[in-house]
Design an enzyme around this catalytic site. Structure first.
Site, PDB file in Angstrom:
ATOM      1  N   LYS A   1     -11.834 -44.568   4.794  1.00  0.00           N
ATOM      2  CA  LYS A   1     -10.598 -44.673   3.987  1.00  0.00           C
ATOM      3  C   LYS A   1     -10.860 -43.049   4.039  1.00  0.00           C
ATOM      4  O   LYS A   1      -9.308 -42.679   4.238  1.00  0.00           O
ATOM      5  CB  LYS A   1     -11.400 -44.647   2.947  1.00  0.00           C
ATOM      6  CG  LYS A   1     -11.058 -46.700   2.185  1.00  0.00           C
ATOM      7  CD  LYS A   1     -10.994 -47.478   1.826  1.00  0.00           C
ATOM      8  CE  LYS A   1     -12.302 -47.537   0.635  1.00  0.00           C
ATOM      9  NZ  LYS A   1     -13.174 -48.365   1.207  1.00  0.00           N
ATOM     10  N   ILE A   2     -11.329 -42.266   2.883  1.00  0.00           N
ATOM     11  CA  ILE A   2     -11.057 -41.358   3.247  1.00  0.00           C
ATOM     12  C   ILE A   2     -10.958 -40.075   4.041  1.00  0.00           C
ATOM     13  O   ILE A   2     -10.224 -38.958   4.431  1.00  0.00           O
ATOM     14  CB  ILE A   2     -12.353 -40.216   2.156  1.00  0.00           C
ATOM     15  CG1 ILE A   2     -12.344 -41.372   0.937  1.00  0.00           C
ATOM     16  CG2 ILE A   2     -12.823 -38.798   2.023  1.00  0.00           C
ATOM     17  CD1 ILE A   2     -13.092 -40.791   0.107  1.00  0.00           C
TER      18      ILE A   2
ATOM     19  N   CYS B   1     -19.059 -39.886   5.548  1.00  0.00           N
ATOM     20  CA  CYS B   1     -20.335 -41.258   5.423  1.00  0.00           C
ATOM     21  C   CYS B   1     -20.687 -41.565   4.108  1.00  0.00           C
ATOM     22  O   CYS B   1     -20.717 -39.883   3.015  1.00  0.00           O
ATOM     23  CB  CYS B   1     -20.654 -40.770   6.809  1.00  0.00           C
ATOM     24  SG  CYS B   1     -22.233 -39.336   6.545  1.00  0.00           S
TER      25      CYS B   1
ATOM     26  N   THR C   1     -18.353 -33.494   0.740  1.00  0.00           N
ATOM     27  CA  THR C   1     -17.702 -33.997  -0.229  1.00  0.00           C
ATOM     28  C   THR C   1     -18.212 -35.443  -0.435  1.00  0.00           C
ATOM     29  O   THR C   1     -17.257 -36.730  -1.261  1.00  0.00           O
ATOM     30  CB  THR C   1     -16.190 -34.516  -0.480  1.00  0.00           C
ATOM     31  OG1 THR C   1     -15.862 -34.715   1.127  1.00  0.00           O
ATOM     32  CG2 THR C   1     -15.151 -32.803  -0.465  1.00  0.00           C
TER      33      THR C   1
ATOM     34  N   ARG D   1     -22.745 -37.056  -0.558  1.00  0.00           N
ATOM     35  CA  ARG D   1     -23.518 -37.531  -1.394  1.00  0.00           C
ATOM     36  C   ARG D   1     -23.821 -36.144  -1.269  1.00  0.00           C
ATOM     37  O   ARG D   1     -24.082 -35.408   0.355  1.00  0.00           O
ATOM     38  CB  ARG D   1     -24.533 -38.384  -1.345  1.00  0.00           C
ATOM     39  CG  ARG D   1     -23.317 -40.058  -1.834  1.00  0.00           C
ATOM     40  CD  ARG D   1     -23.324 -39.437  -3.584  1.00  0.00           C
ATOM     41  NE  ARG D   1     -22.776 -40.408  -3.895  1.00  0.00           N
ATOM     42  CZ  ARG D   1     -21.711 -40.630  -3.959  1.00  0.00           C
ATOM     43  NH1 ARG D   1     -20.688 -40.011  -4.307  1.00  0.00           N
ATOM     44  NH2 ARG D   1     -20.979 -41.260  -5.131  1.00  0.00           N
TER      45      ARG D   1
ATOM     46  N   ASP E   1     -18.966 -29.949  -2.105  1.00  0.00           N
ATOM     47  CA  ASP E   1     -18.099 -30.599  -3.969  1.00  0.00           C
ATOM     48  C   ASP E   1     -19.837 -32.087  -4.506  1.00  0.00           C
ATOM     49  O   ASP E   1     -19.452 -32.215  -6.107  1.00  0.00           O
ATOM     50  CB  ASP E   1     -17.152 -32.131  -3.882  1.00  0.00           C
ATOM     51  CG  ASP E   1     -16.808 -32.477  -5.509  1.00  0.00           C
ATOM     52  OD1 ASP E   1     -16.915 -31.642  -5.944  1.00  0.00           O
ATOM     53  OD2 ASP E   1     -16.254 -33.542  -5.294  1.00  0.00           O
TER      54      ASP E   1
ATOM     55  N   GLU F   1     -28.344 -32.962  -8.169  1.00  0.00           N
ATOM     56  CA  GLU F   1     -26.397 -32.426  -9.184  1.00  0.00           C
ATOM     57  C   GLU F   1     -26.379 -33.579 -10.347  1.00  0.00           C
ATOM     58  O   GLU F   1     -26.189 -32.854 -11.493  1.00  0.00           O
ATOM     59  CB  GLU F   1     -25.459 -32.513  -8.392  1.00  0.00           C
ATOM     60  CG  GLU F   1     -24.931 -34.824  -7.977  1.00  0.00           C
ATOM     61  CD  GLU F   1     -24.129 -34.920  -7.855  1.00  0.00           C
ATOM     62  OE1 GLU F   1     -23.073 -34.558  -6.551  1.00  0.00           O
ATOM     63  OE2 GLU F   1     -23.430 -35.630  -7.761  1.00  0.00           O
TER      64      GLU F   1
ATOM     65  N   HIS G   1     -18.553 -32.183  -9.056  1.00  0.00           N
ATOM     66  CA  HIS G   1     -17.928 -33.701  -8.081  1.00  0.00           C
ATOM     67  C   HIS G   1     -16.555 -34.258  -8.697  1.00  0.00           C
ATOM     68  O   HIS G   1     -16.771 -34.754  -9.804  1.00  0.00           O
ATOM     69  CB  HIS G   1     -19.370 -34.346  -8.638  1.00  0.00           C
ATOM     70  CG  HIS G   1     -19.338 -35.953  -7.476  1.00  0.00           C
ATOM     71  ND1 HIS G   1     -20.394 -35.975  -7.066  1.00  0.00           N
ATOM     72  CD2 HIS G   1     -18.406 -36.673  -7.282  1.00  0.00           C
ATOM     73  CE1 HIS G   1     -20.618 -37.461  -6.902  1.00  0.00           C
ATOM     74  NE2 HIS G   1     -19.067 -37.545  -6.971  1.00  0.00           N
TER      75      HIS G   1
HETATM   76  P1  NAD Z   1     -15.370 -46.044   3.880  1.00  0.00           P
HETATM   77  O1  NAD Z   1     -16.975 -46.847   3.879  1.00  0.00           O
HETATM   78  O2  NAD Z   1     -14.364 -46.274   3.358  1.00  0.00           O
HETATM   79  O3  NAD Z   1     -16.032 -44.922   5.136  1.00  0.00           O
HETATM   80  C1  NAD Z   1     -17.419 -44.633   5.045  1.00  0.00           C
HETATM   81  C2  NAD Z   1     -17.018 -44.826   6.889  1.00  0.00           C
HETATM   82  O4  NAD Z   1     -18.621 -43.983   6.935  1.00  0.00           O
HETATM   83  C3  NAD Z   1     -17.322 -45.881   7.019  1.00  0.00           C
HETATM   84  O5  NAD Z   1     -16.291 -45.910   8.550  1.00  0.00           O
HETATM   85  C4  NAD Z   1     -18.525 -46.348   7.967  1.00  0.00           C
HETATM   86  O6  NAD Z   1     -18.890 -47.078   9.156  1.00  0.00           O
HETATM   87  C5  NAD Z   1     -19.230 -44.855   7.983  1.00  0.00           C
HETATM   88  N1  NAD Z   1     -20.705 -44.245   7.962  1.00  0.00           N
HETATM   89  C6  NAD Z   1     -21.780 -45.526   7.384  1.00  0.00           C
HETATM   90  N2  NAD Z   1     -22.759 -44.432   7.563  1.00  0.00           N
HETATM   91  C7  NAD Z   1     -22.320 -43.610   8.408  1.00  0.00           C
HETATM   92  C8  NAD Z   1     -23.285 -42.933   9.170  1.00  0.00           C
HETATM   93  N3  NAD Z   1     -24.808 -42.823   8.763  1.00  0.00           N
HETATM   94  N4  NAD Z   1     -23.316 -41.763  10.217  1.00  0.00           N
HETATM   95  C9  NAD Z   1     -21.783 -42.033  10.144  1.00  0.00           C
HETATM   96  N5  NAD Z   1     -20.848 -42.967  10.041  1.00  0.00           N
HETATM   97  C10 NAD Z   1     -21.417 -43.367   8.910  1.00  0.00           C
HETATM   98  O7  NAD Z   1     -16.028 -45.080   2.566  1.00  0.00           O
HETATM   99  P2  NAD Z   1     -15.373 -43.837   1.515  1.00  0.00           P
HETATM  100  O8  NAD Z   1     -14.341 -44.544   0.735  1.00  0.00           O
HETATM  101  O9  NAD Z   1     -13.980 -43.231   2.508  1.00  0.00           O
HETATM  102  O10 NAD Z   1     -16.279 -43.461   1.359  1.00  0.00           O
HETATM  103  C11 NAD Z   1     -16.803 -42.093   1.817  1.00  0.00           C
HETATM  104  C12 NAD Z   1     -17.941 -41.242   1.501  1.00  0.00           C
HETATM  105  O11 NAD Z   1     -17.043 -40.576  -0.002  1.00  0.00           O
HETATM  106  C13 NAD Z   1     -18.523 -41.966  -0.179  1.00  0.00           C
HETATM  107  O12 NAD Z   1     -19.280 -43.188   0.954  1.00  0.00           O
HETATM  108  C14 NAD Z   1     -18.959 -41.260  -1.387  1.00  0.00           C
HETATM  109  O13 NAD Z   1     -20.874 -40.858  -0.546  1.00  0.00           O
HETATM  110  C15 NAD Z   1     -17.892 -40.766  -1.024  1.00  0.00           C
HETATM  111  N6  NAD Z   1     -17.276 -39.803  -1.840  1.00  0.00           N
HETATM  112  C16 NAD Z   1     -17.511 -39.069  -2.819  1.00  0.00           C
HETATM  113  C17 NAD Z   1     -16.176 -38.329  -3.840  1.00  0.00           C
HETATM  114  C18 NAD Z   1     -16.676 -37.278  -4.482  1.00  0.00           C
HETATM  115  O14 NAD Z   1     -15.844 -37.540  -5.767  1.00  0.00           O
HETATM  116  N7  NAD Z   1     -17.451 -36.264  -4.393  1.00  0.00           N
HETATM  117  C19 NAD Z   1     -15.923 -39.869  -4.219  1.00  0.00           C
HETATM  118  C20 NAD Z   1     -15.712 -41.283  -3.961  1.00  0.00           C
HETATM  119  C21 NAD Z   1     -16.754 -40.972  -2.539  1.00  0.00           C
END
Ligand code: NAD
Length: 340
Positions: free
Chosen positions: A153-154, A206, A233, A235, A259, A264, A296
């Site tokens: 999604k992101i 991811c 951004t 983990r 981020d 953290e 974060h």
């Molecule tokens: P999402 O599940 O929609 O997308 C994650 C993508 O990563 C998927 O397409 C998945 O297939 C892929 N993936 C999984 N394992 C992988 C790997 N080992 N190598 C490559 N790709 C891999 O998640 P999202 O909503 O897009 O969020 C992504 C990440 O953003 C979250 O997991 C979280 O860690 C992080 N996040 C950070 C904040 C922040 O405030 N900094 C907020 C929300 C999410």
């Protein structure tokens, strides 16, 4: 339902109270959840937590003994919850599967352009009546290659901004490729070594799993283009901080936007400006002029916090009414053990 809400700041209390409509009895604690504080939830059927709360086995056992049957995460990632132990103890776990992915994608773009055009340095200079341009030169992003690890999604929104907004070329790596990345955005899926060696900017989107801990390590950095920009951004555990410090020193890494940070949980979301910093690694990181760190805050928009609060309370209401939980996380989802 009585809900013990941990790690709350004034904005959590405000948004959760607004979304609650007096349906549930929310008791707010500023303290994070951990084995030492878990007893505060004694008698509460539901506990609400955030990214750096500790819902490991020791905490869960105390919660279960006190009658907790639901943990509601006010976030997407769930690497801080031992799902197997929760299931064994009869505790269900819910999360916020989707809340503004724009918030995080847009923050990644903000870090990227701030670093590229040295806005952080210009901000300080002009406040000192220093209008010299030395050291502030950036590059056009148009036609640059952006490597995106994780095109969910992101990652997809970040990709869209980078190609439709800036005219960048997109490379992607994902365990489960999304056809739209290639068909709609003109991106190209490649192997990790290809992404590392061809990208001018690498942005992580991811989850953190047991398989990709320290994805950005010494060996990965050695494959990157000299002067590459790295943005994280996602983990903190995806990046070996000591390795990126070495990469910054050797100039292999030209800029770093973070981020998230692997240590953290001991620092973020707190005002430590009057304290003596005990973490030498973060001090070293923050000494580089080409590093920007935010605490974060990528998710931190009005839209995201509003959705997080509404979804969390809707999940608690489902639980109170004995309905199936739309946003439940099952232990099986934990296949990648550190998962997020
Ligand atoms: P999402 O599940 O929609 O997308 C994650 C993508 O990563 C998927 O397409 C998945 O297939 C892929 N993936 C999984 N394992 C992988 C790997 N080992 N190598 C490559 N790709 C891999 O998640 P999202 O909503 O897009 O969020 C992504 C990440 O953003 C979250 O997991 C979280 O860690 C992080 N996040 C950070 C904040 C922040 O405030 N900094 C907020 C929300 C999410």
């Amino acid at each position: 339902m009585k809900v013990a809400v941990f790690s709350t700041k004034f904005y959590d209390r405000q948004f959760l109270t607004d979304a609650n409509h007096d349906d549930h009895e929310l008791v707010f604690y500023e303290t994070p959840l951990n084995p030492a504080s878990a007893a505060l939830a004694n008698g509460y059927a539901a506990v609400c937590i955030f990214v750096n709360d500790d819902a490991s086995a020791d905490t869960l056992k105390i919660l279960a003994a006190g009658g907790t049957r639901l943990i509601a995460l006010r976030c997407t990632g769930f690497n801080n919850v031992d799902l197997n132990v929760a299931a064994e103890l009869g505790i269900q776990v819910v999360r916020v599967t989707v809340y503004s992915p724009y918030s995080v994608a847009e923050h990644a773009v903000a870090l990227l352009q701030c670093l590229n055009r040295k806005i952080h340095r210009a901000y300080n200079r002009t406040r000192d009546n220093n209008f010299a341009l030395d050291g502030l030169m950036g590059v056009d992003l148009h036609d640059r290659t952006i490597g995106i690890i994780g095109t969910g999604k992101i990652g997809q929104i970040f990709a869209k901004i980078m190609t439709h907004g800036f005219g960048c070329k997109l490379l992607g790596y994902d365990l489960y490729p999304n056809p739209q990345f290639e068909s709609d955005l003109g991106g190209k899926y490649v192997t990790l070594p290809e992404l590392f060696s061809q990208s001018d900017v690498i942005s992580l989107h991811c989850p953190l799993t047991s398989d990709n801990h320290y994805l950005i390590n010494q060996a990965a950095i050695a494959q990157m283009k000299p002067g590459v920009m790295v943005i994280n951004t996602s983990r903190g555990g995806l990046v070996d901080t000591e390795a990126v410090i070495a990469g910054l020193r050797s100039k292999q890494i030209g800029a770093l936007g973070l981020d998230v940070y692997e240590q953290e949980s001991e620092l973020f979301f707190e005002d430590l400006s009057s304290e003596i910093m005990q973490d030498d690694v973060i001090e070293r990181l923050l000494s580089f002029p080409n590093v920007i760190m935010t605490g974060h805050q990528a998710f931190f928009t009005q839209e995201a916090i509003g959705t997080i609060s509404q979804t969390t309370l809707a999940s608690i209401t489902e639980f109170a009414q004995g309905k199936p939980l739309s946003n439940e996380i099952k232990p099986l989802e934990k296949a990648p053990a550190i998962a997020s």
